[in-house]
Design a protein around this motif. Sequence first.
Motif, PDB file in Angstrom:
ATOM      1  N   ILE A   1       0.840  -1.200   0.000  1.00 16.40           N
ATOM      2  CA  ILE A   1       0.000   0.000   0.000  1.00 16.40           C
ATOM      3  C   ILE A   1       0.873   1.247   0.000  1.00 16.40           C
ATOM      4  O   ILE A   1       0.597   2.217  -0.720  1.00 16.40           O
ATOM      5  N   GLU A   2       1.947   1.226   0.764  1.00 17.49           N
ATOM      6  CA  GLU A   2       2.870   2.368   0.787  1.00 17.49           C
ATOM      7  C   GLU A   2       3.545   2.548  -0.576  1.00 17.49           C
ATOM      8  O   GLU A   2       3.763   3.687  -1.014  1.00 17.49           O
ATOM      9  N   GLU A   3       3.872   1.463  -1.270  1.00 12.16           N
ATOM     10  CA  GLU A   3       4.449   1.564  -2.611  1.00 12.16           C
ATOM     11  C   GLU A   3       3.445   2.184  -3.572  1.00 12.16           C
ATOM     12  O   GLU A   3       3.805   3.023  -4.402  1.00 12.16           O
ATOM     13  N   TYR A   4       2.185   1.767  -3.484  1.00 18.73           N
ATOM     14  CA  TYR A   4       1.140   2.349  -4.320  1.00 18.73           C
ATOM     15  C   TYR A   4       1.065   3.862  -4.075  1.00 18.73           C
ATOM     16  O   TYR A   4       1.059   4.654  -5.020  1.00 18.73           O
ATOM     17  N   LYS A   5       0.998   4.260  -2.812  1.00 19.31           N
ATOM     18  CA  LYS A   5       0.915   5.683  -2.468  1.00 19.31           C
ATOM     19  C   LYS A   5       2.130   6.450  -2.981  1.00 19.31           C
ATOM     20  O   LYS A   5       2.004   7.576  -3.456  1.00 19.31           O
ATOM     21  N   ALA A   6       3.304   5.845  -2.881  1.00 22.43           N
ATOM     22  CA  ALA A   6       4.525   6.499  -3.347  1.00 22.43           C
ATOM     23  C   ALA A   6       4.477   6.720  -4.856  1.00 22.43           C
ATOM     24  O   ALA A   6       4.873   7.784  -5.352  1.00 22.43           O
ATOM     25  N   GLY A   7       3.979   5.753  -5.611  1.00 18.71           N
ATOM     26  CA  GLY A   7       3.846   5.907  -7.063  1.00 18.71           C
ATOM     27  C   GLY A   7       2.851   6.993  -7.414  1.00 18.71           C
ATOM     28  O   GLY A   7       3.077   7.797  -8.325  1.00 18.71           O
ATOM     29  N   TYR A   8       1.752   7.039  -6.690  1.00 18.30           N
ATOM     30  CA  TYR A   8       0.731   8.058  -6.919  1.00 18.30           C
ATOM     31  C   TYR A   8       1.320   9.437  -6.637  1.00 18.30           C
ATOM     32  O   TYR A   8       1.207  10.357  -7.454  1.00 18.30           O
ATOM     33  N   GLU A   9       1.964   9.591  -5.495  1.00 18.89           N
ATOM     34  CA  GLU A   9       2.543  10.888  -5.108  1.00 18.89           C
ATOM     35  C   GLU A   9       3.665  11.314  -6.045  1.00 18.89           C
ATOM     36  O   GLU A   9       3.788  12.495  -6.362  1.00 18.89           O
TER      37      GLU A   9
END
Length: 70
Positions: free
Chosen positions: A50-58
């Motif tokens: 989930i943190e990787e997903y958020k990092a890609g989005y940001e």
Amino acid sequence: MKKLNQRHGGPWDRGGADSYYGRGRVPHYYVGDTGSSDMIMEADMTFEQIEEYKAGYEYNEEFGGKKSWD
């Protein structure tokens, strides 16, 4: 800091794609290639995924482009 896995279909890639296409933040990823393998949704993702997903989005929000719908 841990190196993020940026493979096509992975959480970081999907976060960036959602941002690029103007979609909301809905953490998910594909086991293999996007659209041709099983999709894993947030309920079945680890905290790290989930943190990787958020990092890609940001990352795309800050440095990437947005799809032009013109």
